[in-house]
Scaffold this motif. Sequence first.
Motif, PDB file in Angstrom:
ATOM      1  N   ILE A  64       0.847  -1.201   0.000  1.00  0.00           N
ATOM      2  CA  ILE A  64       0.000   0.000   0.000  1.00  0.00           C
ATOM      3  C   ILE A  64       0.881   1.249   0.000  1.00  0.00           C
ATOM      4  CG2 ILE A  64      -1.771   1.289   1.242  1.00  0.00           C
ATOM      5  CD1 ILE A  64      -2.726  -1.351   2.423  1.00  0.00           C
ATOM      6  N   ASP A  67      -1.996   5.413   1.431  1.00  0.00           N
ATOM      7  CA  ASP A  67      -3.128   5.161   2.317  1.00  0.00           C
ATOM      8  C   ASP A  67      -2.678   4.361   3.538  1.00  0.00           C
ATOM      9  OD1 ASP A  67      -5.672   5.094   3.320  1.00  0.00           O
ATOM     10  OD2 ASP A  67      -6.407   3.527   1.970  1.00  0.00           O
ATOM     11  N   SER A  87      -4.246   6.925  -2.617  1.00  0.00           N
ATOM     12  CA  SER A  87      -3.883   5.517  -2.492  1.00  0.00           C
ATOM     13  C   SER A  87      -3.195   5.055  -3.761  1.00  0.00           C
ATOM     14  CB  SER A  87      -5.137   4.671  -2.243  1.00  0.00           C
ATOM     15  OG  SER A  87      -4.827   3.295  -2.242  1.00  0.00           O
ATOM     16  N   THR A 107      -6.385   0.177  -2.309  1.00  0.00           N
ATOM     17  CA  THR A 107      -7.271   0.316  -1.155  1.00  0.00           C
ATOM     18  C   THR A 107      -8.455   1.232  -1.423  1.00  0.00           C
ATOM     19  OG1 THR A 107      -5.859   2.095  -0.285  1.00  0.00           O
ATOM     20  CG2 THR A 107      -5.431  -0.146   0.493  1.00  0.00           C
TER      21      THR A 107
END
Length: 248
Positions: A64, A67, A87, A107
């Motif tokens: 990730i 985010d 994100s 995400t």
Amino acid sequence: MTIATVLFTFGKHLKVLDFIILLLGVFIKKVLLTLLIIPTIIFSQSQYRFFINNINIPIDNKGILADVNIPTDGTLGRFDGIGFLFSGGFLMSGFIGDTLWANGVATASLIENYIPGNVGANQYDPRYKVYAVTKYDGPFSPKWQEWRFAVYLGARFYDGNGDGIYNPVDLNGNNVWDPTEDKPDIIGEAATWCIYNDGQTSRIRFAGVEPIGIEIRQSLFAYYSFSSTQLKDVIFIRYEIVNTGLKN
């Protein structure tokens, strides 16, 4: 047995009982202490803030980008303090025979199909962290030594003596790094590395698509402004994708 003997024996039992309770209390404190410490050790290493020049982007150890909530700046990729990325991640797809599969990390679309670590490993192993190293870390420094764990998990390294083994020691005894000595895979001037795989089975998106054994070895790297004005506001991402053959 006299009353005095009974009382004495009972008293001894009470002392033993008190001792057992004392030991149990110590054991509980140790367990509580362990429970308090272990999550801190594990989870504190699973996130990292890549902050270089004007770019500030939080990342984690399962792919990730942005985010990721790391106090005090929180989430978002930021340029000069202004959020530009909510994100980031990736998507991939393909066929196994005639069966279409897909997975990824996005995400914002509730796609989180990856977990930390190598395929089939314990995702909570504290070695599955985000490793960070810079060009300006001292030769053979703790950061160079820590990179041993990254190499064991699949990271690259510069093999100065050509023996195929990462061993960052001062072979020449001159307190400086020489090209015949090992060092981490420092791309650019500041770099991070982590490894994760498609082992997430509880999926909101791509539900029913089973893990197929994909490992991602992710590197972020950048240059400091004092050495490269053209690239001072650029972060590069390298994904090494490995099909471990869990499903052919």
